[in-house]
Design an enzyme around this catalytic site. Structure first.
Site, PDB file in Angstrom:
ATOM      1  N   ARG A 262      14.038  11.360 -29.624  1.00 23.18           N
ATOM      2  CA  ARG A 262      14.811  11.019 -30.816  1.00 23.18           C
ATOM      3  C   ARG A 262      15.165  12.287 -31.579  1.00 23.18           C
ATOM      4  NH1 ARG A 262      11.637   5.527 -32.855  1.00 23.18           N
ATOM      5  NH2 ARG A 262      11.845   4.438 -30.865  1.00 23.18           N
ATOM      6  N   ARG A 277       6.135  12.620 -36.472  1.00 25.84           N
ATOM      7  CA  ARG A 277       7.569  12.432 -36.244  1.00 25.84           C
ATOM      8  C   ARG A 277       8.066  13.532 -35.311  1.00 25.84           C
ATOM      9  NH1 ARG A 277      10.679   9.028 -39.185  1.00 25.84           N
ATOM     10  NH2 ARG A 277       9.078   8.898 -40.795  1.00 25.84           N
ATOM     11  N   GLU A 349       2.966   3.478 -39.950  1.00 27.73           N
ATOM     12  CA  GLU A 349       3.478   2.617 -38.886  1.00 27.73           C
ATOM     13  C   GLU A 349       3.041   3.131 -37.514  1.00 27.73           C
ATOM     14  OE1 GLU A 349       7.561   1.767 -36.473  1.00 27.73           O
ATOM     15  OE2 GLU A 349       7.750   2.580 -38.510  1.00 27.73           O
ATOM     16  N   SER A 352       6.174  -1.575 -34.030  1.00 31.36           N
ATOM     17  CA  SER A 352       7.200  -2.418 -34.646  1.00 31.36           C
ATOM     18  C   SER A 352       7.608  -3.468 -33.631  1.00 31.36           C
ATOM     19  CB  SER A 352       8.404  -1.553 -35.047  1.00 31.36           C
ATOM     20  OG  SER A 352       9.329  -2.284 -35.799  1.00 31.36           O
ATOM     21  N   ARG A 390       0.928   8.295 -31.964  1.00 29.47           N
ATOM     22  CA  ARG A 390       0.381   7.846 -33.246  1.00 29.47           C
ATOM     23  C   ARG A 390      -0.995   7.215 -33.060  1.00 29.47           C
ATOM     24  NH1 ARG A 390       5.031   6.273 -37.625  1.00 29.47           N
ATOM     25  NH2 ARG A 390       6.269   8.158 -37.299  1.00 29.47           N
TER      26      ARG A 390
END
Length: 427
Positions: A262, A277, A349, A352, A390
């Site tokens: 990403r 991130r 988070e 999801s 994560r």
């Protein structure tokens, strides 16, 4: 992708759903574009019908040896043929314009999605408290990792720039163990089929799951029409593109562990330290393909599968129902799982899980044939099961010891060759 027929049938409901997303009414402009498409189609059809009728008249005139009439009719056919190319172009262009506008519009939220403009409108759905004593504070993962010499951001920057990391030794093995543990759990206990998909995909696949065209700047283009996958959702969901399944095949449940890429174009200045991130990270993805009447039940099931990972790791977490302003573009409803990270003294988070209805299926032309024999669009769901990097952060921070060592959760110890502890610098 939205169904223009459904918009025409109830434009007020469509605009109300867009308003919940913070968007202006669009039904009138979309219906106008559809009217233009219909008019162009009608004109092209009328042209074709007139040419067909004239062809019959020409045959009759020639049979009657009325050459003058036949020549007159043939001249009209020639003029109509010249118009036909223009009319077909107008028809194609009108359809393309409508499709492009429909492709820009996010999915309609389900009725029970809470209202809100951003993450502050999210609502807690449930939570799970670890059986272990929860750390209220501690060192952050990058402090622990750098102190052991097993997490190297400086070396990664030399290789690739910012937002990359090099893991070494026992931390590299711990990350690999987490991914393998998750795959084993989802395939043996949750009934998902493991897939090893390509991580380079074409434009059509990215469009199918709605990464394109709206989120082009968030993706990594690989050249020659290929993209690095931002998530295995893209190849896994597109496994059913341009196909008609039988109802007996549903539900289909796929899982994959892949690198994800990403650009994080909109994340400047956010989470610049550490692994939260990254441009490249590993994730175990869950994808389900279901009949429409089963998708809500499947959403809850998928959420429970992702939660099981954290329960087996004995990590404290909470589940949040995302509000209308914080949901993803393709989602009808999303649950986020947020794990406790003591280094930041907050929840972050880690998974999801979204139900998309037939939004992606329409873009992919993915259907199934029910008992009535009529092809119907499937419903698609996707979720993180879970983000491996994560999870590594959560394990490091929640299992840290005062001496800087990290205890290995018992469920991961078999994957670590029986190792129960990563030694710290002060051990």
């Amino acid at each position: 992708m939205h169904d223009i027929r459904a918009i025409r049938e109830n434009p007020e409901a469509f605009d109300n759903d867009l308003a919940r997303r913070g968007l202006e009414p669009l039904s009138a402009s979309l219906i106008a574009l559809d009217d233009a498409r219909k008019a162009a189609t009608s004109a092209a059809q009328a042209n074709q019908e007139r040419r067909n009728a004239l062809s019959k008249e020409i045959g009759g005139a020639k049979k009657a040896k009325d050459e003058a009439r036949a020549s007159e009719l043939m001249a009209e056919v020639a003029r109509l043929k010249e118009d036909a190319s223009r009319l077909e172009t107008e028809q194609t262009q009108a359809g393309k314009i409508l499709d492009e506008e429909l492709a820009k519009i996010p999915n309609r939220p389900k009725a029970d999605v809470p209202p809100g403009a951003d993450e502050h409108g999210n609502v807690e759905y449930r939570r799970y408290d670890s059986g272990r004593e929860r750390l209220s504070e501690g060192r952050q993962h990058f402090e622990l990792g750098e102190a052991t010499g097993l997490m190297d951001f400086e070396a990664a920057a030399k290789l690739s720039g910012s937002r990359f990391v090099v893991l070494k030794g026992q931390l590299a093995r711990l990350e690999r163990s987490l991914g393998q543990f998750m795959l084993d759990l989802h395939t043996t206990e949750h009934g998902y089929t493991e897939v090893a998909p390509p991580i380079l995909v074409r434009d059509e696949a990215m469009f199918g799951t709605a990464q394109l065209p709206k989120f082009r700047d968030d993706q990594f283009a690989a050249g020659d029409g290929f993209w690095l996958v931002p998530t295995a959702e893209v190849p896994l969901t597109n496994l059913v593109r341009e196909s008609i399944l039988s109802e007996d095949e549903l539900p289909l449940r796929f899982t994959a562990l892949t690198p994800c890429f990403r650009a994080e174009a909109g994340a400047a200045g956010r989470d610049t330290r550490g692994m939260l991130r990254q441009h490249q990270f590993n994730k175990v993805e869950l994808v389900s393909i279901t009949a429409p009447e089963k998708s809500e039940e499947e959403h809850e099931r998928m959420l429970a599968c992702a939660e099981t990972v954290l329960k087996k790791l004995d990590l404290t977490y909470r589940v949040m129902t995302l509000c209308t302003g914080d949901m993803g573009f393709a989602s009808q409803k999303t649950y986020d799982i947020e794990v406790w990270v003591p280094g930041q003294q907050t929840y972050r988070e880690i998974s999801s899980c979204s139900v998309c209805g037939d939004f992606q299926a329409r873009r992919m032309n993915a259907r199934y044939r029910g008992k009535d024999g009529k092809p119907t669009f499937v419903h698609t769901l996707n979720g993180s099961g879970i983000a491996v990097g994560r999870a590594l952060i959560a394990v490091m921070e929640n299992y840290q010891n005062p001496d800087g060592s990290i205890t290995i959760p018992s469920v991961l110890q078999p994957y670590m060759g029986g190792l129960n502890r990563i030694e710290g610098p002060n051990t």
